[in-house]
Write a protein that holds these residues in place. Structure first.
Motif, PDB file in Angstrom:
ATOM      1  N   ASN A  57      26.312  59.408  48.829  1.00 43.07           N
ATOM      2  CA  ASN A  57      25.603  58.156  48.533  1.00 43.07           C
ATOM      3  C   ASN A  57      26.469  56.916  48.806  1.00 43.07           C
ATOM      4  O   ASN A  57      26.283  55.868  48.184  1.00 43.07           O
ATOM      5  CB  ASN A  57      25.115  58.172  47.081  1.00 43.07           C
ATOM      6  N   LYS A  58      27.373  57.060  49.756  1.00 40.20           N
ATOM      7  CA  LYS A  58      28.311  55.986  50.087  1.00 40.20           C
ATOM      8  C   LYS A  58      27.596  54.683  50.442  1.00 40.20           C
ATOM      9  O   LYS A  58      27.980  53.610  49.987  1.00 40.20           O
ATOM     10  CB  LYS A  58      29.210  56.431  51.240  1.00 40.20           C
ATOM     11  N   ALA A  59      26.542  54.762  51.237  1.00 39.95           N
ATOM     12  CA  ALA A  59      25.820  53.549  51.648  1.00 39.95           C
ATOM     13  C   ALA A  59      25.207  52.838  50.440  1.00 39.95           C
ATOM     14  O   ALA A  59      25.269  51.604  50.341  1.00 39.95           O
ATOM     15  CB  ALA A  59      24.736  53.890  52.670  1.00 39.95           C
ATOM     16  N   GLY A  60      24.629  53.585  49.528  1.00 41.34           N
ATOM     17  CA  GLY A  60      24.049  52.993  48.321  1.00 41.34           C
ATOM     18  C   GLY A  60      25.097  52.330  47.451  1.00 41.34           C
ATOM     19  O   GLY A  60      24.867  51.268  46.865  1.00 41.34           O
ATOM     20  N   ILE A  61      26.252  52.952  47.371  1.00 46.20           N
ATOM     21  CA  ILE A  61      27.355  52.391  46.582  1.00 46.20           C
ATOM     22  C   ILE A  61      27.850  51.093  47.231  1.00 46.20           C
ATOM     23  O   ILE A  61      28.049  50.087  46.551  1.00 46.20           O
ATOM     24  CB  ILE A  61      28.496  53.418  46.423  1.00 46.20           C
ATOM     25  N   GLU A  62      28.021  51.126  48.549  1.00 50.60           N
ATOM     26  CA  GLU A  62      28.515  49.943  49.265  1.00 50.60           C
ATOM     27  C   GLU A  62      27.531  48.779  49.177  1.00 50.60           C
ATOM     28  O   GLU A  62      27.943  47.622  49.175  1.00 50.60           O
ATOM     29  CB  GLU A  62      28.817  50.292  50.722  1.00 50.60           C
ATOM     30  N   SER A  63      26.239  49.075  49.096  1.00 57.68           N
ATOM     31  CA  SER A  63      25.231  48.008  48.995  1.00 57.68           C
ATOM     32  C   SER A  63      25.016  47.560  47.544  1.00 57.68           C
ATOM     33  O   SER A  63      24.134  46.748  47.277  1.00 57.68           O
ATOM     34  CB  SER A  63      23.911  48.472  49.600  1.00 57.68           C
ATOM     35  N   LYS A  64      25.814  48.107  46.635  1.00 55.08           N
ATOM     36  CA  LYS A  64      25.770  47.745  45.208  1.00 55.08           C
ATOM     37  C   LYS A  64      24.469  48.174  44.527  1.00 55.08           C
ATOM     38  O   LYS A  64      24.109  47.663  43.482  1.00 55.08           O
ATOM     39  CB  LYS A  64      25.971  46.231  45.002  1.00 55.08           C
ATOM     40  N   ARG A  65      23.751  49.141  45.112  1.00 55.88           N
ATOM     41  CA  ARG A  65      22.526  49.664  44.510  1.00 55.88           C
ATOM     42  C   ARG A  65      22.767  50.969  43.772  1.00 55.88           C
ATOM     43  O   ARG A  65      21.882  51.501  43.131  1.00 55.88           O
ATOM     44  CB  ARG A  65      21.464  49.909  45.597  1.00 55.88           C
TER      45      ARG A  65
END
Length: 175
Positions: A57-65
């Motif tokens: 879920n790296k992308a979700g973490i990076e987008s602060k979601r």
């Protein structure tokens, strides 16, 4: 099984969600898809599971979601009434005090929010005892036990669905 479980509830596009026992992270990813304008938190007792969930879920973490935490269901580190949706896939087997854990979930779920439990074992198949004999601390609950524990924690209108495979999905709202 998770796909089947998700058919039992509606998730709004801006819901704030929590997956307790996030394991490998697939259900956190699914919650992110189902609530594209919301936020998703995953929590797991296992450091290895937390690392796996963070990777997937790296992308979700990076987008602060998305946020992934290592923690204990017995001491959930959240404010009261913060989540719209809480899920627990294949995890209540390992909660040391299920009654207290359900009280913790009740506290952090918003009024009108949904809590879903989904397990591969519904507690009605004696063959499943092989797992409780092999895995220390594992306990499989049947639908009547789960319903009673949820009601004792304050939940009402408990809905249970079971499959011929022995799967169980329990959905409850906080009213």
């Amino acid at each position: 099984m998770a796909e089947w479980g998700f058919t039992h509830m509606e998730i709004q596009s801006d819901d704030v969600c929590l997956d307790i026992g996030c394991g490998g992270g697939a259900n956190v990813r699914k919650l992110l898809e189902k609530s594209p304008y919301g936020r998703v938190t995953g929590i797991d007792y296992s450091e290895i599971s937390v690392e796996k969930t963070r990777k997937i879920n790296k992308a979700g973490i990076e987008s602060k979601r998305c946020e992934i935490l290592q923690g204990d269901v017995m001491k959930l580190p959240f404010r009261d009434e913060i989540f719209d949706v809480i899920t627990a896939f294949e995890t209540i087997y390992f909660w040391p005090d299920i009654c207290e854990a359900f009280k913790q979930v009740y506290k952090i779920l918003k009024v009108g929010g949904t809590f879903m439990i989904c397990n591969e074992s519904n507690g009605e198949n004696p063959r499943d005892e092989k797992w409780t004999n092999r895995i220390q601390g594992m306990k499989i609950y049947n639908s009547e036990q789960i319903k009673k524990f949820l009601e004792d924690a304050g939940f009402t209108d408990v809905k249970v669905d079971k499959t011929k495979k022995g799967w169980i999905c329990v959905v409850v709202k906080k009213l």
